[in-house]
Enzyme design. Sequence first.
Site, PDB file in Angstrom:
ATOM      1  N   LYS A   1      56.446  91.287 102.131  1.00 60.93           N
ATOM      2  CA  LYS A   1      55.002  91.006 102.130  1.00 60.93           C
ATOM      3  C   LYS A   1      54.693  89.892 103.133  1.00 60.93           C
ATOM      4  O   LYS A   1      53.770  90.005 103.938  1.00 60.93           O
ATOM      5  CB  LYS A   1      54.539  90.614 100.716  1.00 60.93           C
ATOM      6  CG  LYS A   1      54.499  91.806  99.763  1.00 60.93           C
ATOM      7  CD  LYS A   1      54.253  91.415  98.308  1.00 60.93           C
ATOM      8  CE  LYS A   1      54.339  92.660  97.408  1.00 60.93           C
ATOM      9  NZ  LYS A   1      54.164  92.400  95.987  1.00 60.93           N
TER      10      LYS A   1
ATOM     11  N   GLN B   1      54.133  87.355  92.176  1.00 62.01           N
ATOM     12  CA  GLN B   1      55.025  88.514  92.078  1.00 62.01           C
ATOM     13  C   GLN B   1      55.489  88.687  90.634  1.00 62.01           C
ATOM     14  O   GLN B   1      55.894  87.732  89.977  1.00 62.01           O
ATOM     15  CB  GLN B   1      56.226  88.315  93.021  1.00 62.01           C
ATOM     16  CG  GLN B   1      57.140  89.513  93.132  1.00 62.01           C
ATOM     17  CD  GLN B   1      56.505  90.711  93.831  1.00 62.01           C
ATOM     18  OE1 GLN B   1      55.562  90.573  94.609  1.00 62.01           O
ATOM     19  NE2 GLN B   1      57.013  91.894  93.549  1.00 62.01           N
TER      20      GLN B   1
ATOM     21  N   ASP C   1      45.715  91.245  94.457  1.00 60.79           N
ATOM     22  CA  ASP C   1      46.570  92.208  93.756  1.00 60.79           C
ATOM     23  C   ASP C   1      45.767  93.016  92.734  1.00 60.79           C
ATOM     24  O   ASP C   1      46.277  93.979  92.163  1.00 60.79           O
ATOM     25  CB  ASP C   1      47.648  91.415  93.008  1.00 60.79           C
ATOM     26  CG  ASP C   1      49.031  91.980  93.216  1.00 60.79           C
ATOM     27  OD1 ASP C   1      49.193  92.870  94.053  1.00 60.79           O
ATOM     28  OD2 ASP C   1      49.943  91.515  92.516  1.00 60.79           O
TER      29      ASP C   1
HETATM   30  N1  GUN Z   1      55.971  93.794  91.159  1.00 57.67           N
HETATM   31  C1  GUN Z   1      56.122  95.096  91.477  1.00 57.67           C
HETATM   32  N2  GUN Z   1      55.011  95.571  92.083  1.00 57.67           N
HETATM   33  C2  GUN Z   1      54.144  94.544  92.133  1.00 57.67           C
HETATM   34  C3  GUN Z   1      52.811  94.405  92.651  1.00 57.67           C
HETATM   35  O1  GUN Z   1      52.196  95.340  93.170  1.00 57.67           O
HETATM   36  N3  GUN Z   1      52.251  93.185  92.507  1.00 57.67           N
HETATM   37  C4  GUN Z   1      52.902  92.140  91.912  1.00 57.67           C
HETATM   38  N4  GUN Z   1      52.270  90.981  91.821  1.00 57.67           N
HETATM   39  N5  GUN Z   1      54.132  92.234  91.436  1.00 57.67           N
HETATM   40  C5  GUN Z   1      54.740  93.431  91.555  1.00 57.67           C
END
Ligand code: GUN
Length: 300
Positions: free
Chosen positions: A54, A98, A121
């Site tokens: 990311k 995350q 998100d």
């Molecule tokens: N863990 C797995 N996929 C995601 C996501 O799309 N966002 C976040 N914050 N954590 C994740």
Amino acid sequence: MSANLIDGKRVSKRLLEKVKKTVAELSDRSGELPCIRVFRVGDDPASKVYVRRKVQTAEDCGLVSREALVPNAISEEGLLKDILLAVDDDECHGILVQLPLPERFDPAKVINSIDPTKDVDGLHVANVGALWSDQDGFLPCTPLGCVMLLRDTLGNLTGMNAVVLGRSNIVGKPMANLLLAENCTVTVAHSRTRDLPSVCRNADILIAAVGRPQFVRGDWIRPGATVIDVGINRIQAPERGEGRTRLVGDVNFDEAVAVAGAITPVPGGVGPMTIACLMANTVTAFCRIKGLEVPEGLGI
Ligand code: GUN
């Protein structure tokens, strides 16, 4: 018969190019760059890889990105304080925590401490409510990316039977809502659903998001159906040598590819879309915060 492969790398590249171009224009116009801050807590090896990707992609697009350095032993209170600093920072426009968080954290409390205008998100309760009541907010990146892939593959989804396998807050539930908004007839199936194979066989569109490797078998799939595999599971791969592993989805790909009309590979399907949508949401957050018009093509 062999299914068409749905190329998430190609579709995500198109979106990332749009993001990159928009960031350059915004920078020329406002003298500022959109910034995303990513919080990762704990040692989950998959999370480390996802967060690195990311941050790297954000930099490739010209965004300012920072992985917040969070000490492993941080308390919930400490994390909430750090998030608040990012919420109050005018130079930060997107915040992501995350998941999964270590057990000692209450994920809802942590996610809801992000200001919804910076929740790129789309997991804050205000954004979940916005989605379910057709109001503007942020859409969660994985379901958003899945809809983009479906539109790219099928065009108009009106009237199709969609089965969402999985009912998580992060994928299954928002996915069902977005497919409803695309005028699909939506079934949400899960581990307690009776006769999963026959429910799945009713799907023109099958979304697999259960987190179990190769769970969906070929004979669960209606011939010609479009299959979106959200799973990313690491399994042992002794055929590649001792101790080696490989990534597989929630669908048994080798069986499914012989039946489906189109299918996403793992890796290279949904994964790249999730990251590209996060970048697009961050640019949208920047525009909204600055009172600038949000350019077309960053969402659905
Ligand atoms: N863990 C797995 N996929 C995601 C996501 O799309 N966002 C976040 N914050 N954590 C994740």
